[in-house]
Design a protein around this motif. Structure first.
Motif: not given
Length: 669
Positions: A48-50, A188-193, A169-170
């Motif tokens: 994530n960048n800000s 933000y993230f990549v779900s691993r469900h 998602g975020k």
């Protein structure tokens, strides 16, 4: 994000097809022979960048951080390219030239999921960090596709290895250290469900040949509710295994003097394989001051070293040393099932198969799921009520498949996915759906009470909305489950009907073939019978003609030889006398031919023998001179004797001709 996951399976498939149709890049060939993508190694994270804008931190985009491994004897300067797309549109891509790693490379000693067979084989690797990180994607959540492309270093030709599907998602964040409402950029993230059942077992490759060479390691996944949760590793009190082979319990360890040979060792993989975020807000009044409401979102990948060891020549101990006295798989073929326990609490149940002392690839691998050489997919069962490591599960996502979009092909994995319990909320939920205003400073007790009641009513409404949403999701899931069951029932009925029709058609076809065969056999027999009858009729016709001809010739010879003695036939005799020699030759020839024919076809001489003899005698008497000339006088004496009895021979010939005609030739006539 996964509220309608079953339908998402269809939509993701359609999106993948749409992406393939819409991307402007040309289609790529599949991987060359001998190249394999290691799905068990694949991992996707985001950076994530800000930036600061007008004194506030603003999110400026997330970047996909990939971990990719492709096995194959690639030439130097070969590359891996990743193409990130959404709804068929490319949003980011990057080509990364990688080192061609190979046998004995110590830098890969601790790479997750290594095997001795794996790190010794040539392969390309993108191992997270800044290597291979894609350019920023400024905004966006939802479903993305990631195509992995191998590029040959010599020809620069591109080969498509696989297209993954990821869910992004975020979580929202509030600066918990500030009393004022200072919002930080979302993460933000990549779900691993969906990776809950993506468990891989590998015989670990210790290139140094140390005491732990050839031990087995397990890569498995969970979403705990708190950071740092992992199976115990304390010496003497570590998490342990209880195993059976074909249902029979086995004792782990080979040294009766050494304790804890059933113990395991687990670590949480960190760096780019770690997803740990915290949602925070101050929507509810009770979190308006002090510490904000906080709810973590964690996806861990665990690496557990099991108390098994391969002591074959492939994993020799170092410097002739003694290997650890761990259990080996040799002489223990069958269905393995191991309960993974921590202080008596069941964490997981793992199952796999061993044949010939080696791990047997899972049926999913036979359907095309490729892993590290020597590694296998392990079946994973989660306790019905979950564990301390299962703060969140999302069964719908697991039912869709694993390994970032790999749909389960085997019935066993689909059954395991159906058994995953639903635990916790899949993703963090705000303390209140909306920001609840605070009462004005100096508000009266009535106003404070009103604000408190409003906050309580808002919280109750939020809870009701949450319950309604959950109930709607359950109803939707039940409707989809019913629709799937109904579709399965209809499909089964159709299958049964089709099988019945196929059987009926096969039976009818067999009966038709049998009937046709019988008809053909009857036709053949009839044709043979007709042919036989026709041949018999033809033979009868020839015999009849011969009888008539011989009868007429005998009568004629009789008239010529004895007619002079009969006054009434004097005119006939005078008319035939000029042709006597010809008539005699013809009669002699017919008699001889019929006699020879009887001898050839073995026809009895009893019926026609007398007529044949008469024909020879009568013909010889009439054509004596011509026959003598043809036979050089060899039968002259016989002919002279017959001619001396001319009248008698004539009467006999006439009588035989009439009798032969009446008894045989008349039937033909």
């Amino acid at each position: 994000m996964y509220s309608q996951s079953r339908r998402n399976r269809i939509s993701r498939t359609l999106l993948t097809i749409l992406a393939a149709m819409c991307l402007s890049a040309p289609a790529h060939a599949s991987l060359p022979s001998g190249f394999v993508l290691d799905h068990g190694y694949t991992f996707f994270n985001v950076k994530n960048n800000s930036d600061s804008v007008d004194g506030k931190r603003v999110h400026t985009g997330w970047q996909l951080v990939p971990l990719i491994r492709i096995y194959g004897d690639a030439p130097e300067r070969s590359s891996i390219k990743l193409v990130l797309s959404k709804d068929g549109d490319v949003v980011a891509e990057r080509r990364t030239q990688t080192t061609v790693y190979g046998k004995g490379n110590p830098n890969l000693q601790l790479v997750a999921g290594n095997t001795a067979a794996g790190w010794q084989q040539p392969h390309l690797l993108i191992n997270g960090g800044i290597q291979g990180t894609l350019p920023p994607v400024t905004t966006g959540t939802g479903t993305y596709e990631v195509e992995v492309i191998y590029i040959d270093g010599d020809s620069n030709k591109e080969y498509s290895a696989h297209t993954y599907t990821i869910e992004v998602g975020k979580v929202d964040q509030l600066d918990s250290a500030a009393k004022e409402l200072l919002v930080r950029p979302p993460e933000y993230f990549v779900s691993r469900h969906q990776e809950l059942l993506s468990t891989v077992l590998t015989p670990w490759g210790d290139y140094k040949g140390g005491a732990f060479a050839g031990v087995y390691q397990l890569l498995w996944n969970a979403s705990p509710s708190e950071t740092g949760l992992a199976p115990s590793n304390t010496t003497g009190n570590a998490a342990y295994l209880r195993c059976t082979v074909d249902g029979e319990p086995i004792r782990l360890g080979q040294d009766s003097d050494q304790r804890n040979l059933d113990a395991t060792s687990t670590r949480v993989l960190d760096n780019d394989r770690l997803i740990s975020l915290v949602h925070s807000d101050r929507n509810a009044l009770e979190f308006r001051s002090g510490t904000s409401y906080r709810e973590p979102l964690i996806f861990y990948q665990y690496q557990t070293t099991l108390p098994f060891q391969d002591t074959t020549d492939e994993y020799p101990p170092a410097d002739g040393g003694r290997p650890m006295p761990y259990t080996t798989l040799e002489n223990r073929d069958g269905e393995w099932e191991c309960q993974f326990l921590d202080n008596g609490a069941l964490l997981r149940t793992f199952s796999w198969e061993v044949d010939g002392g080696k791990l047997v690839p899972h049926p999913e691998q036979e359907e095309g799921l490729t892993l590290n050489p020597g590694a296998i997919l392990v079946e994973t069962r989660i306790p019905e009520n979950g564990t301390a490591l299962d703060g969140r599960t999302l069964p719908d996502a697991v039912e869709d498949g694993g390994f970032y979009g790999w749909e389960w092909e085997s019935r066993r994995m689909r059954r395991l996915a159906d058994d995953v319990p639903e635990l916790g909320n899949p993703f963090p939920i705000a303390s209140a759906p909306e920001f609840v205003p605070e009462p004005a400073a100096g508000a009266s007790p009535q106003e404070l009470a009103k604000a408190r009641r409003a906050a309580e009513a808002a919280a109750a409404a939020a809870e009701r909305r949450q319950e309604q949403e959950e109930r709607a999701q359950r109803l939707q899931a039940e409707r989809e489950q019913y629709a799937e069951a109904e579709a399965a029932r209809l499909a089964e009925n159709e299958r049964i009907r089709s099988e019945a029709m196929e059987k009926e058609m096969a039976r009818t076809q067999a009966e038709l073939e049998e009937t046709l065969g019988a008809v053909q056999q009857n036709m053949k027999e009839t044709q043979e019978r007709i042919a036989e009858e026709q041949a018999k009729a033809n033979r009868s016709s020839i015999y009849g003609i011969m009888r008539v001809v011989m009868s007429l010739l005998l009568i004629t010879c009789g008239l010529v030889l004895a007619g002079g003695k009969i006054a009434a036939l004097d005119g006939v005799v005078k008319a035939l006398t000029p042709f006597a020699a010809t008539i005699g030759i013809a009669t002699f020839a017919v008699g001889a031919f019929d006699f020879i024919l009887d001898l050839v076809i073995f026809r009895p001489l009893v019926g026609d023998g007398l007529a044949q003899l008469g024909a020879l005698a009568a013909g010889g008497a009439l054509a004596r001179d011509m026959i003598n000339k043809l036979t050089a006088g060899k039968i002259a004496s016989v002919l002279d004797a017959i001619q001396a009895q001319g009248a008698t021979v004539g009467y006999a010939a006439f009588a035989l001709g009439v009798l032969h005609l009446v008894m045989g030739g008349a039937k033909f006539v």
